[in-house]
Design a protein around this motif. Structure first.
Motif, PDB file in Angstrom:
ATOM      1  N   LEU A   1       0.843  -1.199   0.000  1.00  0.00           N
ATOM      2  CA  LEU A   1       0.000   0.000   0.000  1.00  0.00           C
ATOM      3  C   LEU A   1       0.873   1.243   0.000  1.00  0.00           C
ATOM      4  O   LEU A   1       0.618   2.200  -0.738  1.00  0.00           O
ATOM      5  N   SER A   2       1.917   1.212   0.789  1.00  0.00           N
ATOM      6  CA  SER A   2       2.852   2.336   0.858  1.00  0.00           C
ATOM      7  C   SER A   2       3.522   2.574  -0.486  1.00  0.00           C
ATOM      8  O   SER A   2       3.588   3.706  -0.975  1.00  0.00           O
ATOM      9  N   ARG A   3       4.002   1.506  -1.096  1.00  0.00           N
ATOM     10  CA  ARG A   3       4.683   1.624  -2.389  1.00  0.00           C
ATOM     11  C   ARG A   3       3.724   2.128  -3.467  1.00  0.00           C
ATOM     12  O   ARG A   3       4.087   2.976  -4.275  1.00  0.00           O
ATOM     13  N   THR A   4       2.502   1.629  -3.464  1.00  0.00           N
ATOM     14  CA  THR A   4       1.516   2.000  -4.481  1.00  0.00           C
ATOM     15  C   THR A   4       1.106   3.463  -4.365  1.00  0.00           C
ATOM     16  O   THR A   4       0.944   4.149  -5.372  1.00  0.00           O
ATOM     17  N   THR A   5       0.940   3.943  -3.129  1.00  0.00           N
ATOM     18  CA  THR A   5       0.434   5.306  -2.924  1.00  0.00           C
ATOM     19  C   THR A   5       1.525   6.336  -2.708  1.00  0.00           C
ATOM     20  O   THR A   5       1.270   7.532  -2.809  1.00  0.00           O
ATOM     21  N   GLY A   6       2.730   5.879  -2.354  1.00  0.00           N
ATOM     22  CA  GLY A   6       3.798   6.824  -2.033  1.00  0.00           C
ATOM     23  C   GLY A   6       3.669   7.396  -0.633  1.00  0.00           C
ATOM     24  O   GLY A   6       4.328   8.372  -0.288  1.00  0.00           O
ATOM     25  N   VAL A   7       2.804   6.796   0.189  1.00  0.00           N
ATOM     26  CA  VAL A   7       2.610   7.245   1.568  1.00  0.00           C
ATOM     27  C   VAL A   7       3.426   6.330   2.484  1.00  0.00           C
ATOM     28  O   VAL A   7       3.341   5.112   2.384  1.00  0.00           O
ATOM     29  N   ASP A   8       4.204   6.925   3.359  1.00  0.00           N
ATOM     30  CA  ASP A   8       5.062   6.193   4.271  1.00  0.00           C
ATOM     31  C   ASP A   8       4.257   5.245   5.163  1.00  0.00           C
ATOM     32  O   ASP A   8       3.130   5.554   5.551  1.00  0.00           O
ATOM     33  N   VAL A   9       4.822   4.113   5.470  1.00  0.00           N
ATOM     34  CA  VAL A   9       4.165   3.104   6.311  1.00  0.00           C
ATOM     35  C   VAL A   9       3.722   3.702   7.647  1.00  0.00           C
ATOM     36  O   VAL A   9       2.601   3.466   8.109  1.00  0.00           O
TER      37      VAL A   9
END
Length: 140
Positions: free
Chosen positions: A6-14
């Motif tokens: 999810l982080s990789r897909t959205t660019g939002v940090d874990v």
């Protein structure tokens, strides 16, 4: 998908994703037997919504309110207009502040002849200001 996906897909940090969960901006994901979170399309969409709002520099409290409108399809959608209007007021105030800052920096920059022959007009101005004296960028 796992949180790293999810982080990789959205660019939002874990850690940001976990924070959004704690703030109830994201619904709690289901968990596998091993305890790993399982994120689905709804999480991806909601995170994209939050990210877009944050890109508009909306405070998290406002984002939460907007998500409430999305979730509940509340009747009083005029409040959405109010939230955006309030954000416009904040942005305009920051723009005014940034224009003033630009003017101050331009005045400071004008103190430099570019020759730097053992002397720097910008540094002289900054040192003077640090001593409480008038400077080119802040009128007294």
């Amino acid at each position: 998908m796992q949180i790293k996906d999810l982080s990789r897909t959205t660019g939002v940090d874990v850690e940001t994703i976990r924070f959004y969960e704690k703030q109830s901006l994201l619904p709690a994901p289901a968990r596998r037997e091993n305890g790993y979170r399982v994120y689905e399309a709804v999480h991806l969409e909601r995170l994209a919504f939050i990210r877009h709002c944050r890109a508009l520099d909306m405070p998290l409290l406002d984002v939460k309110r907007l998500l409430g409108f999305v979730d509940a399809s509340e009747e009083n959608l005029g409040e959405v207009d109010v939230l955006v209007d309030q954000q416009l007021v904040r942005v305009r105030a920051r723009l005014k502040s940034m224009r003033a800052l630009e003017k101050q920096l331009l005045q400071l920059r004008a103190r430099c002849s570019g020759t730097h022959d053992g002397h720097c007009g910008i540094l002289d101005e900054l040192v003077s200001a640090a001593h409480g004296e008038a400077c080119a960028c802040h009128s007294r």
